[in-house]
Design a protein around this motif. Structure first.
Motif, PDB file in Angstrom:
ATOM      1  N   GLU A   1      47.373  43.755  31.317  1.00 19.08           N
ATOM      2  CA  GLU A   1      46.632  43.737  30.051  1.00 19.08           C
ATOM      3  C   GLU A   1      45.836  42.442  29.903  1.00 19.08           C
ATOM      4  OE1 GLU A   1      49.292  44.394  26.832  1.00 19.08           O
ATOM      5  OE2 GLU A   1      50.005  46.324  27.584  1.00 19.08           O
ATOM      6  N   VAL A   2      46.475  41.320  30.252  1.00 17.46           N
ATOM      7  CA  VAL A   2      45.793  40.022  30.147  1.00 17.46           C
ATOM      8  C   VAL A   2      44.639  39.947  31.126  1.00 17.46           C
ATOM      9  CG1 VAL A   2      46.072  37.544  30.525  1.00 17.46           C
ATOM     10  CG2 VAL A   2      47.829  38.817  29.280  1.00 17.46           C
ATOM     11  N   VAL A   3      44.871  40.341  32.382  1.00 12.58           N
ATOM     12  CA  VAL A   3      43.820  40.273  33.402  1.00 12.58           C
ATOM     13  C   VAL A   3      42.649  41.178  33.037  1.00 12.58           C
ATOM     14  CG1 VAL A   3      43.266  40.769  35.820  1.00 12.58           C
ATOM     15  CG2 VAL A   3      45.388  39.580  35.244  1.00 12.58           C
ATOM     16  N   ALA A   4      42.948  42.347  32.498  1.00 12.40           N
ATOM     17  CA  ALA A   4      41.874  43.257  32.095  1.00 12.40           C
ATOM     18  C   ALA A   4      40.972  42.613  31.049  1.00 12.40           C
ATOM     19  CB  ALA A   4      42.466  44.551  31.548  1.00 12.40           C
TER      20      ALA A   4
ATOM     21  N   ILE B   1      50.705  45.062  41.494  1.00  5.56           N
ATOM     22  CA  ILE B   1      49.707  44.548  40.546  1.00  5.56           C
ATOM     23  C   ILE B   1      48.468  45.433  40.551  1.00  5.56           C
ATOM     24  CG2 ILE B   1      48.155  42.607  40.059  1.00  5.56           C
ATOM     25  CD1 ILE B   1      50.393  40.771  41.202  1.00  5.56           C
ATOM     26  N   THR B   2      48.022  45.838  41.754  1.00  7.10           N
ATOM     27  CA  THR B   2      46.848  46.705  41.875  1.00  7.10           C
ATOM     28  C   THR B   2      47.079  48.041  41.170  1.00  7.10           C
ATOM     29  OG1 THR B   2      46.227  45.688  43.979  1.00  7.10           O
ATOM     30  CG2 THR B   2      45.310  47.857  43.511  1.00  7.10           C
ATOM     31  N   GLN B   3      48.280  48.590  41.324  1.00  9.65           N
ATOM     32  CA  GLN B   3      48.597  49.864  40.674  1.00  9.65           C
ATOM     33  C   GLN B   3      48.463  49.769  39.163  1.00  9.65           C
ATOM     34  OE1 GLN B   3      48.339  52.305  42.942  1.00  9.65           O
ATOM     35  NE2 GLN B   3      50.270  53.248  42.315  1.00  9.65           N
ATOM     36  N   LYS B   4      49.047  48.731  38.578  1.00  7.11           N
ATOM     37  CA  LYS B   4      49.006  48.590  37.125  1.00  7.11           C
ATOM     38  C   LYS B   4      47.591  48.312  36.615  1.00  7.11           C
ATOM     39  CE  LYS B   4      53.140  49.487  35.654  1.00  7.11           C
ATOM     40  NZ  LYS B   4      53.348  50.667  34.786  1.00  7.11           N
ATOM     41  N   LEU B   5      46.861  47.469  37.324  1.00 10.30           N
ATOM     42  CA  LEU B   5      45.490  47.198  36.909  1.00 10.30           C
ATOM     43  C   LEU B   5      44.628  48.454  37.013  1.00 10.30           C
ATOM     44  CD1 LEU B   5      44.899  43.692  38.530  1.00 10.30           C
ATOM     45  CD2 LEU B   5      44.901  44.206  36.093  1.00 10.30           C
ATOM     46  N   GLY B   6      44.915  49.260  38.029  1.00 14.22           N
ATOM     47  CA  GLY B   6      44.129  50.470  38.221  1.00 14.22           C
ATOM     48  C   GLY B   6      44.314  51.514  37.142  1.00 14.22           C
ATOM     49  N   HIS B   7      45.376  51.378  36.332  1.00 14.26           N
ATOM     50  CA  HIS B   7      45.623  52.318  35.245  1.00 14.26           C
ATOM     51  C   HIS B   7      44.797  51.990  33.992  1.00 14.26           C
ATOM     52  CE1 HIS B   7      49.881  53.286  36.997  1.00 14.26           C
ATOM     53  NE2 HIS B   7      48.903  53.789  37.702  1.00 14.26           N
ATOM     54  N   ILE B   8      44.123  50.859  33.992  1.00 11.83           N
ATOM     55  CA  ILE B   8      43.395  50.412  32.800  1.00 11.83           C
ATOM     56  C   ILE B   8      41.932  50.821  32.898  1.00 11.83           C
ATOM     57  CG2 ILE B   8      42.690  48.405  31.449  1.00 11.83           C
ATOM     58  CD1 ILE B   8      45.240  47.017  32.382  1.00 11.83           C
ATOM     59  N   ALA B   9      41.459  51.516  31.895  1.00 13.85           N
ATOM     60  CA  ALA B   9      40.073  51.996  31.885  1.00 13.85           C
ATOM     61  C   ALA B   9      39.095  50.825  31.892  1.00 13.85           C
ATOM     62  CB  ALA B   9      39.841  52.876  30.659  1.00 13.85           C
ATOM     63  N   GLY B  10      38.047  50.954  32.662  1.00 13.35           N
ATOM     64  CA  GLY B  10      36.993  49.946  32.677  1.00 13.35           C
ATOM     65  C   GLY B  10      37.258  48.754  33.558  1.00 13.35           C
ATOM     66  N   MET B  11      38.387  48.758  34.303  1.00 16.12           N
ATOM     67  CA  MET B  11      38.682  47.633  35.196  1.00 16.12           C
ATOM     68  C   MET B  11      37.713  47.626  36.371  1.00 16.12           C
ATOM     69  SD  MET B  11      41.016  45.372  34.667  1.00 16.12           S
ATOM     70  CE  MET B  11      41.108  44.808  36.355  1.00 16.12           C
TER      71      MET B  11
END
Length: 301
Positions: free
Chosen positions: A35-38, A89-99
């Motif tokens: 969430e923070v990285v996004a 980390i890649t998996q979780k970031l990939g779940h965020i729209a617009g990443m």
């Protein structure tokens, strides 16, 4: 083009102290990281360097469960944790729209074979144990142990990072606007030999590697995220006071090698002095506010 921000994530960002080192617990913590990285990736090209102390220690313990096979050396275990945590980390970031696209790059870091750290191990890895177990652990595994709060933990050599060997690959991914996860656990430690590079038994401090990498990338910012919301003067006393805005000279007393804040302070001092750019130390949850100057400790010339 967006500025480059290198983030060093403390071990608490991936696993809270005392938690079972399970995939479920790590995914739960990494979700907060994501969430923070996004949020930050909207305004910066983000590079993530993460710790691996608990994970590399667990792999070493798992090695010992198969006495018929020689234990794998630490440089290979660091590579395994880079792949494992980079994937998570890649998996979780990939779940965020617009990443933006997210890439993990296995990263080698050169160290000197004659670094004094090989003679005086001091880097914590693995789980914590009670002090009563120290003699048994030394006898059974030959480990060196050191006090860590009310517990003891295994310690290994932690030589200083000299050069990030795979920096050109990181630059290439950043040029394509990827979020890059790299140099996990401080990078695979290697020394230069006649035929190229050879891995060594060590775990490099991830904060010092993040600083070295930020310098080599020409990054505009370095942010070290930990479980403390700032650097404190008089920590643990009624007079404790958060340092909000400091120079490298003012921060230098906190760079003692035996203190929990030592490598973090040393890392931001090196970055600021070598680049003239700004660095921060603070808590993961406060990252956007830290960049806005509302939280954390800001370090500048």
């Amino acid at each position: 083009m967006k500025k480059v921000l290198v983030i060093a994530l403390g071990g608490n960002a991936l696993l809270q102290r005392g938690e079972v080192l399970s995939a479920e617990n790590q995914y739960k913590n990494i979700a907060l990281v994501a969430e923070v990285v996004a949020t930050l990736s909207r305004d910066y090209r983000v590079v993530i360097v993460h710790g691996n102390g608990p994970q590399v220690g667990l792999l070493a313990l798992q090695n010992l469960a198969y006495p018929a096979a020689p234990p794998y050396p630490l440089d290979i275990l660091v590579a395994e944790t880079q792949g494992m945590l980079g994937y998570m980390i890649t998996q979780k970031l990939g779940h965020i729209a617009g990443m933006p696209p997210v890439s993990t790059l296995l990263t080698r870091v050169e160290v000197h074979g004659d670094d004094p750290a090989f003679q005086t191990p001091g880097k914590y890895i693995g789980p914590v144990y009670s002090p009563e177990q120290e003699a048994e652990l030394r006898e059974q595994y030959g480990w060196q142990m050191k006090q860590d709060g009310q517990y003891i933990r295994r310690v290994v050599a932690s030589p200083r990072p000299q050069r990030v060997l795979d920096v050109e690959g990181i630059k290439g991914l950043l040029a394509l606007d990827h979020v890059v996860v790299c140099a996990g656990g401080g990078g695979m430690p290697v020394v230069q030999v006649t035929e190229g590079y050879c891995g060594v038994e060590a775990v490099i401090d991830k904060d010092l590697t993040a600083s070295r990498l930020a310098v080599e990338l020409g990054a505009e910012h370095l942010m070290i995220l930990t479980d403390a919301d700032a650097v404190y003067q008089g920590w643990g006393t009624p007079q404790a006071r958060a340092l909000e805005d400091v120079t490298p000279m003012q921060l230098r007393p906190f760079a003692a090698p035996d203190g929990a804040m030592g490598p973090k302070a040393e890392a931001v001092i090196e970055f600021v002095e070598q680049t003239g750019n700004v660095a921060w130390i603070g808590a993961l949850k406060d990252a956007p506010a830290i960049l806005a100057g509302k939280k954390g400790t800001r370090v500048h010339l």
